[in-house]
Design an enzyme around this catalytic site. Structure first.
Site, short mmCIF file in Angstrom:
data_model
loop_
_atom_site.label_atom_id
_atom_site.label_comp_id
_atom_site.label_asym_id
_atom_site.label_seq_id
_atom_site.Cartn_x
_atom_site.Cartn_y
_atom_site.Cartn_z
N ASP A 198 0.84 -1.20 0.00
CA ASP A 198 0.00 0.00 0.00
C ASP A 198 0.88 1.26 0.00
O ASP A 198 1.90 1.31 0.71
CB ASP A 198 -0.87 -0.03 1.27
CG ASP A 198 -1.94 1.03 1.28
OD1 ASP A 198 -2.75 1.06 0.35
OD2 ASP A 198 -1.96 1.85 2.22
N GLU A 263 1.81 -0.59 -4.90
CA GLU A 263 0.82 0.41 -5.30
C GLU A 263 1.59 1.73 -5.46
O GLU A 263 1.62 2.56 -4.56
CB GLU A 263 -0.28 0.57 -4.24
CG GLU A 263 -1.40 1.48 -4.72
CD GLU A 263 -2.00 2.38 -3.63
OE1 GLU A 263 -3.03 3.02 -3.91
OE2 GLU A 263 -1.45 2.48 -2.53
C1 NOJ Z 1 -4.50 2.98 -0.91
C2 NOJ Z 1 -5.65 2.05 -0.65
O1 NOJ Z 1 -5.95 1.38 -1.84
C3 NOJ Z 1 -6.80 2.92 -0.14
O2 NOJ Z 1 -8.00 2.20 -0.08
C4 NOJ Z 1 -6.40 3.50 1.19
O3 NOJ Z 1 -7.40 4.38 1.63
C5 NOJ Z 1 -5.08 4.26 1.10
N1 NOJ Z 1 -4.09 3.55 0.34
C6 NOJ Z 1 -4.52 4.50 2.48
O4 NOJ Z 1 -4.05 3.30 3.04
#
Ligand code: NOJ
Length: 530
Positions: A198, A263
């Protein structure tokens, strides 16, 4: 060649996938019971969103314990059952690692706020106020307001790039690094096949915590997302030191033949590319076609550019996830939106890389309309139009009450605008449904992977078209609204997949049309190739 080179990913938003115990919330046993769907579809790499203990302020991306399971989703035994079933079916599993921040209820943070000299104080980023009493710098949170909240106990501010309930970890602290190496080792020891990371472009911050340059005026009517975009994120994101962290993780992951999927949600693919390579992450999710209005020519040229600068293994191609409006909705809705999505997917299926579906994308689902008083997502609570609930509604499995998602009378998030024709069961029974068109595409990708070797050669630079040859296979995608004639490479070619009608039987000779239809894609195979 790695095990993920030919894999097809499938993202499961655990809360909304399948409920096994009738509480209206998806869970791990529910997922286990539905894994056959992934196998039937042809997806063999599951990414499951956070299932850890959490106050759920950001629905699991606020982790209170990295090594356990929230009771909503089951327990560690349920996790083991899920993983074992995945492996029985030949599906690998990635879990979601959330290293940029914890929950404010994580024991580390509870200790950190207990006093300035507490053992875990330096796990987080605390700073005294500026001379006027305000936050230490001008950083803003993704979710609205400053990226700093005052800790009343100590009179210092702590940093959070998301909600105040999601304090950012201090990655300059070797103890934090050691904690995560041990968390990673623990899950790998349990048998997971890797991690989706993440906010992989976050983690490290400028040690001096300098102000970010402001590049646009901020007005009171702007949404949190717009305010965030009014700054150049030089000092809070994309810090080069983050690469050092991944160098360590990579050694651990390679030792287990595990995948690190980042990500890396940055605007420019040349930046996300920097996180990849032998010393970095194995793959990064592609965000180039998200969060922007449909534009066939721009989409095609951006996709071609991304493929050109991608590292050898390619990106993890995706147009859908649990944070963005669903592609069919974004791309014009109905049949038009679906055809455009599939045309893009024809390219994804042939480019080097590991493409990812988001649950329900294979059904051609559109966003649900969520009434203002049913908003759950913190982003939606701050700005209704940008809320993420519309793409997070329960997966529709079969006609009947709650469309097979739960036996409860109400799901945690209602899906008022779904009907029986959108369910997996109904679409399985219907030749030509979105589900069959996607499944056929994944079948064609899998069957032709031995033939799709060698470098990628572009066939045309026609605007709105992505067309390339790899070895004995040609992928053609016309994203535009007009037919386009394409000169095929020399040789005899036969259609193996057509996004409008699905898989073509090998024996049957199908004429290749003189022009590629608007909003369509095809996969061709060189005749006689084995
Ligand atoms: C990316 C995640 O996909 C999202 O759902 C989340 O709110 C943020 N990161 C913070 O962790």
């Amino acid at each position: 060649m790695t095990w993920w080179d030919n894999a097809v990913g499938y993202e499961v938003y655990i809360r909304s996938f399948a409920d096994s115990d009738g509480d209206g919330i998806g869970d791990l046993d529910g997922l286990t019971a539905r894994l056959d769907h992934l196998a039937w579809l042809g997806a063999d790499l599951l990414w499951v969103t956070p299932f850890y203990p959490s106050p759920l302020k950001d629905f699991g991306y606020d982790v209170a314990d990295y090594l356990d399971v929230h009771p909503n989703y089951g327990d560690l035994e349920a996790f083991d059952r899920c993983l074992a079933r995945c492996h029985e079916l030949g599906i690998r599993m990635l879990i979601d690692l959330v290293p940029n921040h914890t929950s404010d209820q994580h024991p580390w943070f509870l200790d950190a706020i207990a006093g300035r000299h507490s053992a875990h104080r330096d796990y987080y980023i605390f700073r005294p106020p500026r001379s006027d009493g305000g936050p230490p710098n001008n950083w803003v949170s993704h979710f609205g307001g400053p990226a700093w909240t005052l800790d009343p106990n100590s009179g210092e501010y702590y940093c959070h790039l998301f909600l105040p309930e999601q304090p950012d970890l201090n990655w300059a602290n070797p103890a934090v690094q050691a904690e995560f190496e041990s968390i990673i080792a623990s899950w790998l020891g349990r048998g997971v096949d890797g991690f989706r990371i993440d906010v992989a472009h976050g983690l490290c911050k400028d040690p001096a915590l300098a102000d970010n340059p402001q590049i646009a005026e901020i007005t009171p009517d702007m949404s949190p997302r717009e305010v965030f975009a009014a700054f150049e994120h030089v000092y809070d994101l994309e810090r080069p030191e983050t690469g050092d962290i991944y160098r360590q993780w990579r050694r651990i992951a390679d030792h287990h033949d595990a995948l690190l999927l980042g990500e890396v949600n940055v605007g420019d693919v040349s930046v996300s590319r920097q996180y990849l390579g032998e010393d970095g992450l194995h793959r990064a999710l592609y965000f180039g076609l998200n969060d922007r209005p449909w534009d066939a020519e721009a989409f095609a040229s951006d996709l071609r550019r991304a493929a050109e600068i991608a590292p050898d293994g390619g990106f993890s191609w995706a147009i859908s996830n649990h944070d963005e409006p669903r592609p069919v909705t974004r791309f014009g809705g109905g049949g038009v939106g679906l055809d455009r999505s599939l045309a893009i997917w024809v390219a994804f299926a042939g480019l080097p890389g590991t493409p990812f579906l988001y649950q329900g994308e294979e059904l051609g689902l559109e966003d649900c309309v969520i009434e203002r008083d049913d908003v759950h997502d913190p982003v939606g609570l701050a700005s209704y139009e940008e809320g993420r609930d519309p793409c997070r509604t329960p997966m529709p499995w079969e006609p009947g009450e709650q469309l097979g998602f739960t036996t409860a009378s109400r799901a945690w998030l209602a899906s008022p605008t779904r009907d029986a024709t959108e369910t997996v069961a109904a679409q399985r029974d219907q030749p030509g449904s979105p589900l069959h068109r996607f499944r056929d595409l994944l079948t064609a990708r899998r069957e032709m992977s031995p033939l799709r070797r060698g470098p990628l050669e572009w066939i045309t630079d026609e605007p709105g078209v992505v067309a390339f040859r790899r070895g004995e296979v040609v992928h053609l995608s016309n994203l535009g609204d007009h037919p386009v004639a394409i000169d095929l490479p020399p040789g005899e070619w036969g259609i193996r997949y057509d996004s409008g009608s699905g898989l073509k039987s090998e024996g049957k000779k199908t004429e290749i049309p003189a022009a590629l239809a608007p909003r369509s894609g095809m996969i061709l195979r060189r005749s006689g190739s084995t």
